[in-house]
Design an enzyme around this catalytic site. Structure first.
Site: not given
Ligand code: MIG
Length: 645
Positions: A306, A309, A404
């Site tokens: 995660d 980007e 999201d």
């Molecule tokens: O700033 O880890 O897209 O699936 O639950 C949010 C917490 C960070 C974004 C991900 C989401 C995840 C969440 N993350």
């Protein structure tokens, strides 16, 4: 036929892995070069334009403007130009079908006739790029040729095709165990549970909060005995914390991205101030991949990457609250973040130093590559990996989820549109947050969404912290949820086989109807029905309150209704109204083909891929079968099944 055109000094993106001959004179487009390169091509009134993987709007991208600039923004509106991935493939479906892949990690703006003047306009911000042009007999042929040069899709293990439950907010072993046993008690199948950031020690990668998970290795093993895999999240940034082994190694070996003063760049994300590993360097990828040993040594075999980007809360230069300090003149992205990406630097393996802004779209892809290659070294079987950010090429190392989204009917529909577009760009293993991430879901939306996710390779229910709990057992009549999810497991002999065959043949797994019925003019407009694998057509209900829907059949098919049992009937070509109660799924099998269906099970560990009945009007089915985890996958694993009488 594929040719490539090279401009300037392209950055190595690793998207294309086959040799492609250079073209002499650019065809299809006229080129205007200034500080950026702008490619223009006239479109005929009836041309459709496919591609662009993870972008908003429909499967036909015509009429929109899209920007490849990977970005973390949960407002998935139709006019949002950028999502988390950059998939720069366009396929023009007209008199002479062709495809164009703009291979550059910098920002690209695709104006697909947004002004209605019949012009396709692609503006590449960097003058260094490769353009690949693909000519084919049909749009589908163009895509197949393209998939042929970008290398084979990631091959997940069988359990990754099971149902997964996730929620940002599960904190402890106890939370996770409770979700597991509630599924088992309600008879709802389950193969994996995701562990979001709260499993870590202060959100630091490659750590575990020992109060919450006192014995992760033991716990992982105990869950596996119940047929449930744990899937931890890994974020891109490494917390600045001397004494932490991963941080110290990164510092000692100079693995992090630099700021303007040649010091390690600092950005605030979940763990506080972090450094970003310079994934664009081979040696950094190797190191980061090896770090996953922390998890694999504790029995973990599945991960989601995660924040790659990369997402940034604030930086050493700009606080969270600061207003944009200069007008950067870019209306498409919040100024502050553009400035952040210009503030840190990569040292490419070709010796160049470039700002993240210039190579932005590669960052998440190279994290995926690092993880995938690492896991491949560490494990003697196939791993599960899906990432939020991506670029074409990353599909060889992992899948993606579409970030999201929200608990709305519009997002469900977008999930349907995304699947064929992602497949065109190589991302076969993909899916959305089933039920919706932001906002509160409801019983009807979740049931309809599950009925779509039955057919997407990644089938994961995930939602954000503070939203309504969205595990299936929380709702009235959980047996309805059991029915829908059971269908997924009963269809796994087919879905797994078709996925593996598509991946091994470098073909698509999910396609628009028009790819399978190119002669049928009507299907060119249909975007809410899809072909899944070789033999199945789906026509999901995507409307609130609907009792069913109108389905268009381009040929006579077998209509299959599943309500715990399969019932099949032959139906004619043309349009028909179909009732689809909330606790049933209706799908179609193409004429003269078969679909192998197995027994209802509670997890893939119980599934016998060989114990099937054959649904449909065909006589033979070629089924891919393996043990679900071997790395030695090949089409020679296909067995022939024949329908008697
Ligand atoms: O700033 O880890 O897209 O699936 O639950 C949010 C917490 C960070 C974004 C991900 C989401 C995840 C969440 N993350």
């Amino acid at each position: 036929m594929i040719t490539q055109y090279s401009y300037g000094t392209p950055v190595e993106t690793f998207a294309v892995v086959e040799d492609v001959p250079a073209g002499h004179q650019l065809t299809h487009f006229t080129l205007e070069s200034g500080p950026s390169l702008t490619f223009t091509c006239p479109l005929a009134a009836t041309d459709l334009v496919y591609g662009l993987g993870e972008t908003m709007r429909g499967v036909n991208k015509r009429g929109g403007r899209y920007i490849s600039f990977n970005y973390d923004d949960p407002k998935h509106r139709d006019d949002m130009p950028s999502m988390y991935g950059a998939h720069n493939l366009l396929v023009v479906d007209g008199e002479t079908p062709f495809g164009a892949f703009f291979d550059t990690p910098a920002k690209v703006v695709f104006d697909v006739d947004s002004k209605g003047n019949g012009l396709l306009n692609v503006s590449c911000e960097s003058p260094d790029l490769r353009l690949y042009l693909v000519e084919g007999s049909s749009a589908y042929d163009v895509v197949k040729q393209f998939l042929g040069i970008i290398g084979r899709s990631f091959l997940p293990p069988l359990w990754a095709f099971g149902y997964g439950q996730s929620r940002w907010g599960y904190k402890t072993e106890k939370d996770i165990s409770r979700v597991a046993s509630k599924h088992r008690d309600a008879g709802i199948p389950l193969d994996y549970l995701c562990m979001d950031i709260d499993y870590m020690d202060r959100y630091i990668d490659f750590t575990v909060n020992r109060r919450r998970f006192p014995d992760l290795a033991g716990y992982t093993a105990r869950m596996k005995e119940q047929g449930i895999h744990l899937v931890p999240i890994v974020d891109a940034g490494i917390k600045i914390e001397p004494g932490n082994a991963v941080y110290d190694e990164g510092i000692q070996n100079d693995y992090f991205c630099k700021n303007r003063e040649e010091k390690n760049f600092q950005a605030e994300v979940w763990p506080g101030m972090t450094h970003f590993p310079d994934f664009l360097q081979e040696k950094v990828r190797h190191w980061f991949g090896d770090c996953y040993q922390f998890y694999t040594s504790q029995g973990l075999e599945g991960f989601w990457n995660d924040m790659n980007e990369p997402a940034i809360f604030s930086t050493e230069y700009r606080s969270k609250l600061a207003k944009p300090d200069v007008a950067r003149g870019d209306p498409d992205q919040p100024d502050r973040h553009i400035a952040d990406f210009k503030d840190f630097f990569h040292r490419l393996d070709d010796g160049r130093q470039m700002s993240n802004y210039e190579v932005h779209n590669l960052y998440g892809a190279m994290m995926t590559r690092a993880s995938g290659e690492g896991l491949n070294r560490l494990l003697d079987r196939r791993y599960l990996l899906f990432s939020r950010s991506s670029y074409i090429g990353a599909h060889r190392y992992g899948g993606i989820w579409t970030g999201d989204n929200a608990s709305t009917w519009h997002m469900l529909r977008q999930n349907v549109y995304h699947m064929p577009s992602l497949n065109m760009c190589g991302f076969l293993y993909s899916g959305a947050d089933t039920g919706g991430f932001g906002g509160n879901t409801n019983r009807e939306l979740l049931l309809r969404w599950l009925a779509v996710s039955v057919f997407t390779p990644l089938m994961r229910n995930h939602t954000a912290i503070l939203t309504r709990h969205q595990e299936c057992y929380r709702f009235r009549d959980p047996e309805d949820f059991r029915t829908i999810i059971s269908l997924r497991y009963r269809l796994l002999p087919y879905l797994y086989s078709e996925f593996m065959k598509a991946a091994l043949r470098q073909d698509m797994f999910i396609r628009p109807l028009a790819f399978d019925y190119p002669e049928d003019q009507r299907v060119r407009k249909i975007e809410d029905q899809l072909v899944v694998g070789g033999n199945v057509m789906i026509a999901p209900v995507l409307e609130k309150g609907a009792k069913g829907r109108t389905v268009y059949l381009p040929e006579p098919m077998t209509e299959v209704r599943y309500n715990g049992e399969f019932s099949c009937s032959d139906v004619e070509a043309g349009e028909r109204m179909v009732d689809v109660p909330l606790n049933e799924v209706v799908f179609y099998i193409k004429r003269g083909t078969l679909v192998p269906a197995g027994k209802a099970v509670s997890c893939t560990a119980e599934l016998n891929l060989e114990d099937v009945v054959l649904l449909g009007s065909g006589t033979v089915y070629e089924q891919y079968v393996d043990d679900g985890s071997t790395k030695e996958c090949g089409l020679d694993r296909c067995v022939i099944r024949r329908k008697e009488g």
